[in-house]
Design a protein around this motif. Sequence first.
Motif, PDB file in Angstrom:
ATOM      1  N   SER A  40       9.827  -4.948   9.600  1.00  0.00           N
ATOM      2  CA  SER A  40      10.538  -4.036  10.493  1.00  0.00           C
ATOM      3  C   SER A  40       9.716  -3.757  11.750  1.00  0.00           C
ATOM      4  CB  SER A  40      10.868  -2.732   9.767  1.00  0.00           C
ATOM      5  OG  SER A  40      11.533  -1.826  10.629  1.00  0.00           O
ATOM      6  N   TYR A  41       8.567  -3.077  11.605  1.00  0.00           N
ATOM      7  CA  TYR A  41       7.769  -2.783  12.794  1.00  0.00           C
ATOM      8  C   TYR A  41       6.315  -2.523  12.414  1.00  0.00           C
ATOM      9  CZ  TYR A  41       7.916   2.233  11.591  1.00  0.00           C
ATOM     10  OH  TYR A  41       7.786   3.444  10.963  1.00  0.00           O
ATOM     11  N   GLY A  42       5.477  -2.508  13.431  1.00  0.00           N
ATOM     12  CA  GLY A  42       4.063  -2.203  13.261  1.00  0.00           C
ATOM     13  C   GLY A  42       3.507  -1.706  14.582  1.00  0.00           C
ATOM     14  N   LYS A  43       2.199  -1.591  14.635  1.00  0.00           N
ATOM     15  CA  LYS A  43       1.544  -1.175  15.881  1.00  0.00           C
ATOM     16  C   LYS A  43       0.321  -2.060  16.069  1.00  0.00           C
ATOM     17  CE  LYS A  43      -0.371   2.882  18.274  1.00  0.00           C
ATOM     18  NZ  LYS A  43       0.549   2.798  19.426  1.00  0.00           N
ATOM     19  N   GLY A  44       0.476  -3.055  16.936  1.00  0.00           N
ATOM     20  CA  GLY A  44      -0.592  -4.032  17.088  1.00  0.00           C
ATOM     21  C   GLY A  44      -0.593  -5.000  15.921  1.00  0.00           C
ATOM     22  N   CYS A  45      -1.440  -6.018  16.021  1.00  0.00           N
ATOM     23  CA  CYS A  45      -1.464  -7.057  14.985  1.00  0.00           C
ATOM     24  C   CYS A  45      -2.846  -7.264  14.382  1.00  0.00           C
ATOM     25  CB  CYS A  45      -1.006  -8.387  15.582  1.00  0.00           C
ATOM     26  SG  CYS A  45       0.547  -8.287  16.483  1.00  0.00           S
ATOM     27  N   GLU A  46      -3.856  -6.648  14.926  1.00  0.00           N
ATOM     28  CA  GLU A  46      -5.216  -6.951  14.496  1.00  0.00           C
ATOM     29  C   GLU A  46      -6.015  -5.698  14.156  1.00  0.00           C
ATOM     30  OE1 GLU A  46      -6.767  -9.240  17.713  1.00  0.00           O
ATOM     31  OE2 GLU A  46      -5.318 -10.859  17.456  1.00  0.00           O
ATOM     32  N   ASN A  47      -5.338  -4.618  13.832  1.00  0.00           N
ATOM     33  CA  ASN A  47      -6.014  -3.375  13.506  1.00  0.00           C
ATOM     34  C   ASN A  47      -5.800  -3.048  12.029  1.00  0.00           C
ATOM     35  OD1 ASN A  47      -6.915  -0.704  13.208  1.00  0.00           O
ATOM     36  ND2 ASN A  47      -6.392  -0.199  15.325  1.00  0.00           N
ATOM     37  N   PRO A  48      -6.869  -3.101  11.202  1.00  0.00           N
ATOM     38  CA  PRO A  48      -6.718  -2.860   9.761  1.00  0.00           C
ATOM     39  C   PRO A  48      -6.261  -1.447   9.424  1.00  0.00           C
ATOM     40  CG  PRO A  48      -9.041  -2.909  10.377  1.00  0.00           C
ATOM     41  CD  PRO A  48      -8.265  -3.371  11.579  1.00  0.00           C
ATOM     42  N   ASP A  49      -6.340  -0.531  10.384  1.00  0.00           N
ATOM     43  CA  ASP A  49      -5.893   0.837  10.139  1.00  0.00           C
ATOM     44  C   ASP A  49      -4.378   0.982  10.240  1.00  0.00           C
ATOM     45  OD1 ASP A  49      -8.524   1.722   9.808  1.00  0.00           O
ATOM     46  OD2 ASP A  49      -8.763   2.058  11.963  1.00  0.00           O
ATOM     47  N   TYR A  50      -3.695  -0.052  10.702  1.00  0.00           N
ATOM     48  CA  TYR A  50      -2.259   0.028  10.921  1.00  0.00           C
ATOM     49  C   TYR A  50      -1.517  -0.948  10.008  1.00  0.00           C
ATOM     50  CZ  TYR A  50      -3.233   2.637  15.227  1.00  0.00           C
ATOM     51  OH  TYR A  50      -3.650   3.575  16.128  1.00  0.00           O
ATOM     52  N   PRO A  51      -1.007  -0.483   8.867  1.00  0.00           N
ATOM     53  CA  PRO A  51      -0.174  -1.357   8.026  1.00  0.00           C
ATOM     54  C   PRO A  51       1.132  -1.695   8.753  1.00  0.00           C
ATOM     55  CG  PRO A  51      -0.919   0.611   6.829  1.00  0.00           C
ATOM     56  CD  PRO A  51      -1.192   0.844   8.281  1.00  0.00           C
ATOM     57  N   THR A  52       1.813  -2.706   8.257  1.00  0.00           N
ATOM     58  CA  THR A  52       3.133  -3.061   8.771  1.00  0.00           C
ATOM     59  C   THR A  52       4.195  -2.396   7.899  1.00  0.00           C
ATOM     60  OG1 THR A  52       2.311  -5.191   9.570  1.00  0.00           O
ATOM     61  CG2 THR A  52       4.698  -4.983   9.297  1.00  0.00           C
ATOM     62  N   VAL A  53       5.275  -1.963   8.528  1.00  0.00           N
ATOM     63  CA  VAL A  53       6.385  -1.345   7.811  1.00  0.00           C
ATOM     64  C   VAL A  53       7.461  -2.402   7.547  1.00  0.00           C
ATOM     65  CG1 VAL A  53       8.196   0.408   7.911  1.00  0.00           C
ATOM     66  CG2 VAL A  53       5.921   0.908   8.834  1.00  0.00           C
ATOM     67  N   VAL A  69       0.861  -1.188   0.000  1.00  0.00           N
ATOM     68  CA  VAL A  69       0.000   0.000   0.000  1.00  0.00           C
ATOM     69  C   VAL A  69       0.897   1.238   0.000  1.00  0.00           C
ATOM     70  CG1 VAL A  69      -1.870  -1.178   1.224  1.00  0.00           C
ATOM     71  CG2 VAL A  69      -0.135   0.067   2.531  1.00  0.00           C
ATOM     72  N   PRO A  70       0.352   2.409  -0.328  1.00  0.00           N
ATOM     73  CA  PRO A  70       1.173   3.633  -0.316  1.00  0.00           C
ATOM     74  C   PRO A  70       1.792   3.874   1.062  1.00  0.00           C
ATOM     75  CG  PRO A  70      -0.914   4.033  -1.415  1.00  0.00           C
ATOM     76  CD  PRO A  70      -1.022   2.673  -0.786  1.00  0.00           C
ATOM     77  N   THR A  71       3.020   4.361   1.079  1.00  0.00           N
ATOM     78  CA  THR A  71       3.681   4.604   2.359  1.00  0.00           C
ATOM     79  C   THR A  71       2.961   5.667   3.183  1.00  0.00           C
ATOM     80  OG1 THR A  71       5.192   6.135   1.232  1.00  0.00           O
ATOM     81  CG2 THR A  71       5.975   3.888   1.596  1.00  0.00           C
ATOM     82  N   GLN A  72       2.157   6.511   2.520  1.00  0.00           N
ATOM     83  CA  GLN A  72       1.383   7.520   3.254  1.00  0.00           C
ATOM     84  C   GLN A  72       0.436   6.875   4.267  1.00  0.00           C
ATOM     85  OE1 GLN A  72       2.004   7.373   0.009  1.00  0.00           O
ATOM     86  NE2 GLN A  72       1.497   9.290  -1.044  1.00  0.00           N
ATOM     87  N   GLU A  73       0.000   5.650   3.970  1.00  0.00           N
ATOM     88  CA  GLU A  73      -0.917   4.969   4.888  1.00  0.00           C
ATOM     89  C   GLU A  73      -0.224   4.566   6.177  1.00  0.00           C
ATOM     90  OE1 GLU A  73      -3.537   1.969   3.491  1.00  0.00           O
ATOM     91  OE2 GLU A  73      -3.716   2.818   1.468  1.00  0.00           O
ATOM     92  N   CYS A  74       1.098   4.472   6.146  1.00  0.00           N
ATOM     93  CA  CYS A  74       1.857   4.102   7.342  1.00  0.00           C
ATOM     94  C   CYS A  74       2.214   5.302   8.210  1.00  0.00           C
ATOM     95  CB  CYS A  74       3.162   3.402   6.958  1.00  0.00           C
ATOM     96  SG  CYS A  74       2.946   1.745   6.322  1.00  0.00           S
ATOM     97  N   ALA A  75       2.163   6.486   7.627  1.00  0.00           N
ATOM     98  CA  ALA A  75       2.662   7.665   8.330  1.00  0.00           C
ATOM     99  C   ALA A  75       1.994   7.909   9.683  1.00  0.00           C
ATOM    100  CB  ALA A  75       2.542   8.896   7.442  1.00  0.00           C
ATOM    101  N   PRO A  76       0.640   7.850   9.786  1.00  0.00           N
ATOM    102  CA  PRO A  76       0.022   8.078  11.100  1.00  0.00           C
ATOM    103  C   PRO A  76       0.453   7.041  12.134  1.00  0.00           C
ATOM    104  CG  PRO A  76      -1.597   8.303   9.341  1.00  0.00           C
ATOM    105  CD  PRO A  76      -0.377   7.709   8.720  1.00  0.00           C
ATOM    106  N   MET A 118       9.320   7.226  11.834  1.00  0.00           N
ATOM    107  CA  MET A 118       8.989   7.962  10.632  1.00  0.00           C
ATOM    108  C   MET A 118       9.158   7.057   9.426  1.00  0.00           C
ATOM    109  SD  MET A 118      12.377  10.413  10.394  1.00  0.00           S
ATOM    110  CE  MET A 118      11.832  11.198   8.887  1.00  0.00           C
ATOM    111  N   ILE A 119       8.547   7.440   8.302  1.00  0.00           N
ATOM    112  CA  ILE A 119       8.681   6.675   7.076  1.00  0.00           C
ATOM    113  C   ILE A 119       9.817   7.273   6.252  1.00  0.00           C
ATOM    114  CG2 ILE A 119       7.515   5.907   4.983  1.00  0.00           C
ATOM    115  CD1 ILE A 119       6.428   4.723   7.596  1.00  0.00           C
ATOM    116  N   THR A 120      10.765   6.438   5.864  1.00  0.00           N
ATOM    117  CA  THR A 120      11.903   6.894   5.074  1.00  0.00           C
ATOM    118  C   THR A 120      11.946   6.130   3.756  1.00  0.00           C
ATOM    119  OG1 THR A 120      13.565   5.295   5.828  1.00  0.00           O
ATOM    120  CG2 THR A 120      13.117   7.192   7.263  1.00  0.00           C
ATOM    121  N   GLU A 121      12.897   6.511   2.908  1.00  0.00           N
ATOM    122  CA  GLU A 121      12.979   5.908   1.575  1.00  0.00           C
ATOM    123  C   GLU A 121      13.376   4.440   1.606  1.00  0.00           C
ATOM    124  OE1 GLU A 121      17.029   7.604   2.531  1.00  0.00           O
ATOM    125  OE2 GLU A 121      14.936   8.219   2.756  1.00  0.00           O
ATOM    126  N   SER A 122      13.842   3.948   2.754  1.00  0.00           N
ATOM    127  CA  SER A 122      14.233   2.540   2.854  1.00  0.00           C
ATOM    128  C   SER A 122      13.042   1.621   3.153  1.00  0.00           C
ATOM    129  CB  SER A 122      15.290   2.359   3.947  1.00  0.00           C
ATOM    130  OG  SER A 122      14.736   2.569   5.239  1.00  0.00           O
TER     131      SER A 122
END
Length: 256
Positions: A224-237, A174-181, A189-193
């Motif tokens: 790399s990381y995420g926030k929780g495992c069962e929330n569709p609003d939180y993509p994994t990085v 998905v777009p990296t913008q979805e991970c920003a919040p 933060m979201i970086t180019e890597s």
Amino acid sequence: MNSRYYFALLFAVLSCVLKYTNAHYRIWNGKYRNIEKSPYLVSIHDSGMYICTGALISLQMVLTAAHCVAYSRGNLIVVEAGITDLYDTNEDGQMRGVESIHHPCDYNPKTGHMDIGVIKLHSPFKRGSRVEIIELCDTILNLGIKMRVSGWGATSGDSERHSCTLQTTHVNIVPTQECAPMAATSGKMITESMICAKRDGTSPCQGDSGAPAVANGKLCAVVSYGKGCENPDYPTVYTDVNNANVRNFLSDAMSD
């Protein structure tokens, strides 16, 4: 076997037994995965305890996340290949110690930037039906591409216990913008890597750090990381192995 390792192993086995008596500890829409279907996967252990998943990019090199190994003592880390169940003594797995650990000099644990690591083993694994290497992606992935993620991480967002058996699921880029919040709430933060991926109803979980994300049979990213495992609003990085800086690091690490 020293007493420290023995008690760590006993605790892990009991955790697995307890988990299977509770239905809610099954992976969230994931599936059991036999190691023969993903023979490049390895489990990483520190002081006798499972900590992360990794992938064989050569028979002597393991790709994982930097945060899994950057601050560990190499002499306490053991990598195991060829097993589906971490604690099934009937499985014929292979174990190796560590010769050296590599991570980028610009890895930043606070932001998650360049969260990629390579473990060089003391000796190569022996290739077989349950042990094989995986190639790295050589094309840029478009949005929506499906990736397979497999690991021994927790099977529930409210659990600190990892899974005894290998689990797998699919996610979509998905777009990296979805991970920003989500990144902001985690102090990162979201970086180019990085790239981001998700799929409603399933995701990697705690303990899946370093797990490879595979598309078209090649390793394209690392959890790399995420926030929780069962929330569709939180993509994994994920760390993107196609990123030029990441590829340069991997080239240098593998030539060591």
